[in-house]
Motif scaffolding. Sequence first.
Motif, mmCIF file in Angstrom:
data_model
loop_
_atom_site.group_PDB
_atom_site.id
_atom_site.type_symbol
_atom_site.label_atom_id
_atom_site.label_comp_id
_atom_site.label_asym_id
_atom_site.label_seq_id
_atom_site.Cartn_x
_atom_site.Cartn_y
_atom_site.Cartn_z
ATOM 1 N N LEU A 175 0.851 -1.196 0.000
ATOM 2 C CA LEU A 175 0.000 0.000 0.000
ATOM 3 C C LEU A 175 0.885 1.242 0.000
ATOM 4 O O LEU A 175 1.772 1.377 0.845
ATOM 5 C CB LEU A 175 -0.899 0.043 1.244
ATOM 6 N N GLY A 176 0.625 2.135 -0.925
ATOM 7 C CA GLY A 176 1.329 3.411 -0.955
ATOM 8 C C GLY A 176 0.636 4.412 -0.058
ATOM 9 O O GLY A 176 0.226 5.493 -0.495
ATOM 10 N N GLY A 177 0.483 4.046 1.197
ATOM 11 C CA GLY A 177 -0.255 4.854 2.169
ATOM 12 C C GLY A 177 -1.637 4.279 2.366
ATOM 13 O O GLY A 177 -2.310 3.873 1.417
ATOM 14 N N GLY A 178 -2.051 4.229 3.612
ATOM 15 C CA GLY A 178 -3.387 3.738 3.926
ATOM 16 C C GLY A 178 -4.128 4.722 4.797
ATOM 17 O O GLY A 178 -5.121 5.302 4.396
ATOM 18 N N PHE A 179 -3.638 4.894 6.039
ATOM 19 C CA PHE A 179 -4.180 5.857 6.995
ATOM 20 C C PHE A 179 -5.656 5.631 7.303
ATOM 21 O O PHE A 179 -6.339 6.512 7.811
ATOM 22 C CB PHE A 179 -3.966 7.296 6.506
ATOM 23 N N GLY A 180 -6.181 4.456 6.964
ATOM 24 C CA GLY A 180 -7.592 4.148 7.159
ATOM 25 C C GLY A 180 -8.412 4.176 5.885
ATOM 26 O O GLY A 180 -9.486 3.587 5.826
ATOM 27 N N ARG A 181 -7.912 4.835 4.837
ATOM 28 C CA ARG A 181 -8.700 4.920 3.594
ATOM 29 C C ARG A 181 -8.902 3.555 2.967
ATOM 30 O O ARG A 181 -9.953 3.265 2.387
ATOM 31 C CB ARG A 181 -8.004 5.852 2.594
ATOM 32 N N ARG A 182 -7.900 2.692 3.088
ATOM 33 C CA ARG A 182 -7.994 1.389 2.451
ATOM 34 C C ARG A 182 -8.593 0.328 3.379
ATOM 35 O O ARG A 182 -8.458 -0.864 3.139
ATOM 36 C CB ARG A 182 -6.629 0.994 1.888
#
Length: 758
Positions: free
Chosen positions: A437-444
């Motif tokens: 994941l190229g960044g998640g922060f909760g979005r995914r």
Amino acid sequence: MHERMRKPTRRSFLLAGLAAGGALLIGWGAQPPRQRLHPARPLALAGDEVALNGWVALAPDGTVSVVVPRSEMGQGVHTALPMLVAEELDVGLDAVRVIQPPIDKIYANVTVLRENLPFHPDDAGRTAQGAQWLMAKVGRELGIMFTGGSSSVRDAWLPMREAGALARAMLVKAAAQEWGARVEDCRTEDGFVIHLDGRSAGYGALAALAAQAGAGLTARDVRLKPPSAFRLIGRPQPRLDSRAKADGSARFGIDARPARMVYAALAMAPTIGATVAAFDADAVRRMPGVLAVVDVSSALAGRTGAGAGVAVVASTWWQARQAAQALPVTWQPGEGAALSSAAILAGLARALDEERGYVYHETGAQEVEGAVRTLRAEYRAPFLAHAALEPVNCTAQVARGKVRLWASTQVPSIAVDCAARVAGVAREDVAIEVMLLGGGFGRRLEVDMVAQAVAIAKALDGQPVQLIWSREQDTMHDVYRPAALARFTAQLDEGGNILAWDNKSASGAIGHQYFERSLGLPGVGPDKTTAEGEYDHQYAIPNQRVAHVTVDSAVPIGYWRSVGHSHNAFFKESFLDEVAHAGGQDPVALRRKLLARHPRALAVLDAAVAAAGQPPPRRAHGVALHRSFGSMVAQVAEVSVDGREIRVHRVVCAIDCGLVVNPTIVAQQVESSVVFGLSAALAGEITIEQGKVRQSNFGDYPLLRIGQAPQVEIIVMASRAHPEGVGEPAVPPVAPAVAAAVFKLTGQRLRSLPLTLN
């Protein structure tokens, strides 16, 4: 619409399910949780590998394959979790490779569900313990594979160490049988079983025999290492994913390239809740590369956050994007067309005026004697987008009743269920490859992109398709961190001491939305995330009342890095700073008094303050302390003000996260959290007007640039306690620490985020 509730006790709420289920549920709850070592079906392995349990497999050359059921989104779990197995198995990290798990309930995240219970951290009573036990069992049965809540190491700490220890015991038993020796005369070291007489055998050579000889062994037959015997855990280790990310061979979701793949782009609803009335597919069919036009609105079926949309499929993504922008679509406005940020905040204020709210924590009396001053304040926080650098994407193929997914997701089990529902196939007919994941922060944690991709693939007769959202769509169709409003009242005595503390806040409830759209379950009852960071602080105030009012709106909201703590820490710590100044007390000294019963919290505060020292001329230090995801963090922000510009030069951060698995990863995550938190504190804001999100890209939703990033100094407190969260706890204290420093410099009390000087 406001959620009106009586004030049930936590006991009555949490035990209501037991009463409803009767003796059967009580009896089930009393049974031990199911095992987490062996999957329902054997691991699918390559070549001559041998599985010793559901987490560990061995190849003849001694390579150890470790199943890692958590998604790697930069937080280091593909290194930290294999370290747990490698430590107990007595192998070096260089002998380990990470493999993806199948969808199986033994890989469920049990901790994240248990931690969602609304208990105060100081509550160690039987009700709390019983409810946590029960929720852990529920989590095991639900089998949700979930990466979030800073829970990966906390959840894996026991099962993955048990898996490594069990595999070690099996290998020792196999060697002992082979040599006709006693198990007690054998030890392990660096991938070998070694006998007292000097004989040795490599793990790879023993693997097949170990699978047979140790078949009857269970976790009860092994003893885990004490921390004093650790050789890997607690020491810096290089990340296993560093080389691939440095040389470009690492594969993120957007890098999926199955044969014959085509691309899809979307025309998405211009306002929240709008639906597709009509579209003219013929208008774009002759554009270069265009292959198909698909309405994906029905795939969402009210269960995801993206809203309605029409996809255009083409040979390249740019061709698809150009055609999607040119596609004539007539939109039917929904109820959300009149939404505005101002009206939503006004609704939160009305709710605080009219509603009692759900009381999360209440101690002492409401009327106190000896108060000579009453202080009141109101704080606000806006909606926030996730702004992960890898845009939303998903690759899907639907062929011959089977579905394949290539996805950068934090919830592979939910993604599989979503794909099965949209494609109309059984869960067992969906295969998923979880990409980096190229960044998640909760979005995914969301699966809207999965639903859309599968709906498009279903229309393509077996051809794989990669759906990619534009940056603008990512920003304007997010599931946002909720806007929130909080009011505080404190009563002080003559010495400025706090006699009473009242805190009531209002916001949407993320859990209510998430459970419905992602799990198909009703969102009911109190949602801990709305008040976390307010009701569960560790300050010893004799008379407290902390309540929250849930106010629903059509704005899709979701889990954002550190969730409710992200804004509630700003509210709580900023008001405490106000109370200190109003009572003539130093903010650090006041905190020290209030933390007398919590020595670990006090030690964290003292460590950060001591390391920060004194600020240089024309700068000020602001202090904040906050506990989240089991970890205590204190931060000192060194700030200057030039006109209306707030500049953060240095942040000293002390963290007590229990026993540290990999100090390097802790440092990386704290630095990341500070930068993430500062981006939100200084510039993060999503505004809505006439149902439309006004921000669209990094030009009007900026992230902290490298020239703005402060020096971050990290103090990791030594501890033998159970490991706690690391990926999120350093986000919440950033904003209140900066705000406190700004007050010292300017005398302005900034009570709204982002922090803006008049």
